[in-house]
Scaffold this motif. Structure first.
Motif, PDB file in Angstrom:
ATOM      1  N   LEU A  78       0.820  -1.209   0.000  1.00  0.00           N
ATOM      2  CA  LEU A  78       0.000   0.000   0.000  1.00  0.00           C
ATOM      3  C   LEU A  78       0.855   1.261   0.000  1.00  0.00           C
ATOM      4  CD1 LEU A  78      -2.593  -1.018   2.738  1.00  0.00           C
ATOM      5  CD2 LEU A  78      -2.992  -0.918   0.273  1.00  0.00           C
ATOM      6  N   PRO A  79       0.386   2.304  -0.665  1.00  0.00           N
ATOM      7  CA  PRO A  79       1.068   3.595  -0.551  1.00  0.00           C
ATOM      8  C   PRO A  79       0.779   4.229   0.799  1.00  0.00           C
ATOM      9  CG  PRO A  79      -0.929   3.834  -1.855  1.00  0.00           C
ATOM     10  CD  PRO A  79      -0.778   2.365  -1.563  1.00  0.00           C
ATOM     11  N   ASP A  80       1.581   5.202   1.174  1.00  0.00           N
ATOM     12  CA  ASP A  80       1.364   5.904   2.436  1.00  0.00           C
ATOM     13  C   ASP A  80      -0.038   6.514   2.469  1.00  0.00           C
ATOM     14  OD1 ASP A  80       3.892   5.279   3.222  1.00  0.00           O
ATOM     15  OD2 ASP A  80       4.772   7.230   2.695  1.00  0.00           O
ATOM     16  N   GLY A  81      -0.680   6.395   3.609  1.00  0.00           N
ATOM     17  CA  GLY A  81      -1.995   6.997   3.800  1.00  0.00           C
ATOM     18  C   GLY A  81      -3.154   6.072   3.530  1.00  0.00           C
ATOM     19  N   ALA A  82      -2.929   4.964   2.824  1.00  0.00           N
ATOM     20  CA  ALA A  82      -4.017   4.033   2.534  1.00  0.00           C
ATOM     21  C   ALA A  82      -4.332   3.201   3.771  1.00  0.00           C
ATOM     22  CB  ALA A  82      -3.639   3.127   1.367  1.00  0.00           C
ATOM     23  N   THR A  83      -5.596   2.852   3.945  1.00  0.00           N
ATOM     24  CA  THR A  83      -6.002   2.041   5.084  1.00  0.00           C
ATOM     25  C   THR A  83      -5.480   0.622   4.926  1.00  0.00           C
ATOM     26  OG1 THR A  83      -8.003   3.361   5.390  1.00  0.00           O
ATOM     27  CG2 THR A  83      -7.973   1.185   6.404  1.00  0.00           C
ATOM     28  N   GLU A  84      -4.920   0.102   6.006  1.00  0.00           N
ATOM     29  CA  GLU A  84      -4.364  -1.250   5.957  1.00  0.00           C
ATOM     30  C   GLU A  84      -5.478  -2.297   5.991  1.00  0.00           C
ATOM     31  OE1 GLU A  84      -0.191  -1.823   7.751  1.00  0.00           O
ATOM     32  OE2 GLU A  84      -1.308  -0.696   9.264  1.00  0.00           O
ATOM     33  N   SER A  85      -5.171  -3.424   5.397  1.00  0.00           N
ATOM     34  CA  SER A  85      -6.110  -4.546   5.365  1.00  0.00           C
ATOM     35  C   SER A  85      -5.798  -5.519   6.484  1.00  0.00           C
ATOM     36  CB  SER A  85      -6.022  -5.263   4.011  1.00  0.00           C
ATOM     37  OG  SER A  85      -4.693  -5.716   3.782  1.00  0.00           O
ATOM     38  N   THR A  86      -6.726  -6.444   6.684  1.00  0.00           N
ATOM     39  CA  THR A  86      -6.497  -7.538   7.629  1.00  0.00           C
ATOM     40  C   THR A  86      -7.371  -8.714   7.193  1.00  0.00           C
ATOM     41  OG1 THR A  86      -6.371  -8.119   9.978  1.00  0.00           O
ATOM     42  CG2 THR A  86      -8.205  -6.739   9.315  1.00  0.00           C
ATOM     43  N   VAL A  87      -7.433  -9.764   8.016  1.00  0.00           N
ATOM     44  CA  VAL A  87      -8.050 -11.015   7.578  1.00  0.00           C
ATOM     45  C   VAL A  87      -9.565 -10.896   7.445  1.00  0.00           C
ATOM     46  CG1 VAL A  87      -6.241 -12.488   8.521  1.00  0.00           C
ATOM     47  CG2 VAL A  87      -8.169 -11.851   9.974  1.00  0.00           C
ATOM     48  N   LEU A  88     -10.115 -11.704   6.548  1.00  0.00           N
ATOM     49  CA  LEU A  88     -11.570 -11.774   6.385  1.00  0.00           C
ATOM     50  C   LEU A  88     -12.209 -12.462   7.583  1.00  0.00           C
ATOM     51  CD1 LEU A  88     -14.056 -11.428   4.488  1.00  0.00           C
ATOM     52  CD2 LEU A  88     -13.576 -13.747   3.670  1.00  0.00           C
ATOM     53  N   GLY A  89     -11.597 -13.507   8.090  1.00  0.00           N
ATOM     54  CA  GLY A  89     -12.171 -14.276   9.187  1.00  0.00           C
ATOM     55  C   GLY A  89     -13.182 -15.291   8.682  1.00  0.00           C
ATOM     56  N   PRO A  90     -13.565 -16.231   9.541  1.00  0.00           N
ATOM     57  CA  PRO A  90     -14.427 -17.334   9.099  1.00  0.00           C
ATOM     58  C   PRO A  90     -15.921 -17.067   9.184  1.00  0.00           C
ATOM     59  CG  PRO A  90     -13.681 -17.736  11.336  1.00  0.00           C
ATOM     60  CD  PRO A  90     -13.053 -16.432  10.907  1.00  0.00           C
ATOM     61  N   PHE A  91     -16.338 -15.872   9.618  1.00  0.00           N
ATOM     62  CA  PHE A  91     -17.758 -15.644   9.896  1.00  0.00           C
ATOM     63  C   PHE A  91     -18.417 -14.683   8.910  1.00  0.00           C
ATOM     64  CE2 PHE A  91     -15.842 -16.524  14.161  1.00  0.00           C
ATOM     65  CZ  PHE A  91     -16.302 -17.829  14.240  1.00  0.00           C
ATOM     66  N   TYR A  92     -17.742 -14.381   7.816  1.00  0.00           N
ATOM     67  CA  TYR A  92     -18.352 -13.513   6.808  1.00  0.00           C
ATOM     68  C   TYR A  92     -19.383 -14.298   6.012  1.00  0.00           C
ATOM     69  CZ  TYR A  92     -19.070 -10.769   2.604  1.00  0.00           C
ATOM     70  OH  TYR A  92     -19.648 -10.072   1.568  1.00  0.00           O
ATOM     71  N   VAL A  93     -20.557 -13.695   5.830  1.00  0.00           N
ATOM     72  CA  VAL A  93     -21.615 -14.277   5.011  1.00  0.00           C
ATOM     73  C   VAL A  93     -22.034 -13.232   3.991  1.00  0.00           C
ATOM     74  CG1 VAL A  93     -23.940 -15.242   4.968  1.00  0.00           C
ATOM     75  CG2 VAL A  93     -22.423 -15.721   6.909  1.00  0.00           C
ATOM     76  N   PRO A  94     -21.901 -13.517   2.689  1.00  0.00           N
ATOM     77  CA  PRO A  94     -22.325 -12.531   1.694  1.00  0.00           C
ATOM     78  C   PRO A  94     -23.836 -12.298   1.742  1.00  0.00           C
ATOM     79  CG  PRO A  94     -21.296 -14.473   0.651  1.00  0.00           C
ATOM     80  CD  PRO A  94     -21.378 -14.742   2.112  1.00  0.00           C
ATOM     81  N   GLY A  95     -24.229 -11.183   1.149  1.00  0.00           N
ATOM     82  CA  GLY A  95     -25.656 -10.911   1.016  1.00  0.00           C
ATOM     83  C   GLY A  95     -26.291 -10.236   2.207  1.00  0.00           C
TER      84      GLY A  95
END
Length: 288
Positions: free
Chosen positions: A93-110
């Motif tokens: 990421l360039p400076d200033g961009a928000t950092e990412s992290t893990v999705l985790g096992p409890f995401y449900v689309p929709g």
């Protein structure tokens, strides 16, 4: 006639060579490097037959416990820090961009679409928390219409997907940034919780003296056309386990202050009674 003995190195070389004719160059690279490393691991620790059998048992148990509501293989990846490593490699990421992290096992689309300031709690689930901020590009300009896909746990430590008594859409929702990039929703102050530890991953944690706790956080996926999708958290700065997250997902830049607000605060959101909290968090996206 002299007898030629097969060495451990001969076995490794034969396995690596077996992939030489793979027509997919990337698959060939992955298969060969994986074979070399897994063989080197076995040699370095001098893996015994009994330990090999135990490892096969762990993989088998992981498959048996995995279903549409639980992904134990992802839990292994998370608890060994592999998910965070792959994420870091994939998202420079360039400076200033928000950092990412893990999705985790409890995401449900929709998740249901909700309006600005709507409540994601379908039933009482903890102290109300007004979460707000803006979605911006790296130049500081608003990204109108950006989608924020939000999910979290409640004071019982459970996500809706884990709780058979909860409404399907409880503590979940999708929001869209307004023209000035602003967003807001009413959540609950998150609480620390344990990753599932009644299976193979939990037994590993117990055997190695590790704990299964995650610090309090709210999940976000932020999407906008023309920008890289951001999967991230905001962490409660007063939570326990910020220094020892079971899945190694805490980044200092994602820690936020949940400010206590009085019941008579003039900025109190509609429908909120008693003490509440507020947390501000901007999200800065990177062009694709």
């Amino acid at each position: 006639m002299s007898e030629t003995r097969t060495t451990p190195q001969d076995i490794t070389a034969a396995v690596v060579d077996s992939f030489e004719d793979c027509p997919d160059a990337r698959l060939r690279e992955i298969a060969q490097v994986f074979a070399r490393h897994v063989h080197e691991f076995a040699r370095e620790v001098r893996l015994t037959q009994e330990e090999w059998e135990a490892a096969i048992g762990i993989l088998t148990a992981t498959g048996h416990i995995t279903d549409e509501r639980r992904q134990e293989f992802i839990l292994w990846s998370d608890s060994m820090g592999l998910s965070m490593l792959v994420d870091a490699l994939a998202n420079p990421l360039p400076d200033g961009a928000t950092e990412s992290t893990v999705l985790g096992p409890f995401y449900v689309p929709g998740s249901p679409e909700r309006g600005y300031g709507d409540n994601i709690a379908e039933e009482p689930a903890g102290a109300p928390a007004w979460v707000h901020g803006r979605v911006l590009d790296i130049e500081g300009e608003p990204i109108a219409g950006a989608e924020l896909d939000v999910w979290q746990n409640g004071e019982n430590q459970l996500y809706a997907v884990q709780d058979p008594e909860a409404e399907e859409d409880h503590l979940r929702g999708r929001f869209h940034a307004r023209e000035d990039g602003s967003y807001a929703f009413l959540a609950v102050r998150p609480t620390p919780y344990t990753i599932p530890h009644d299976g193979p991953v939990g037994r590993m944690l117990q055997a190695t003296g590790r704990h299964p706790w995650r610090p309090a956080h709210i999940h976000m996926i932020v999407r906008a056309p023309g920008y890289r999708t951001l999967t991230t958290h905001i962490f409660d700065g007063e939570s326990d386990y910020l220094e020892s997250d079971a899945v190694f997902a805490v980044k200092p830049s994602l820690v936020r202050h949940f400010e206590a607000r009085a019941a008579d605060d003039p900025e109190r959101p509609a429908g909120v009674e008693g003490e509440w909290f507020s947390a501000e968090s901007d999200f800065v996206l990177v062009p694709e």
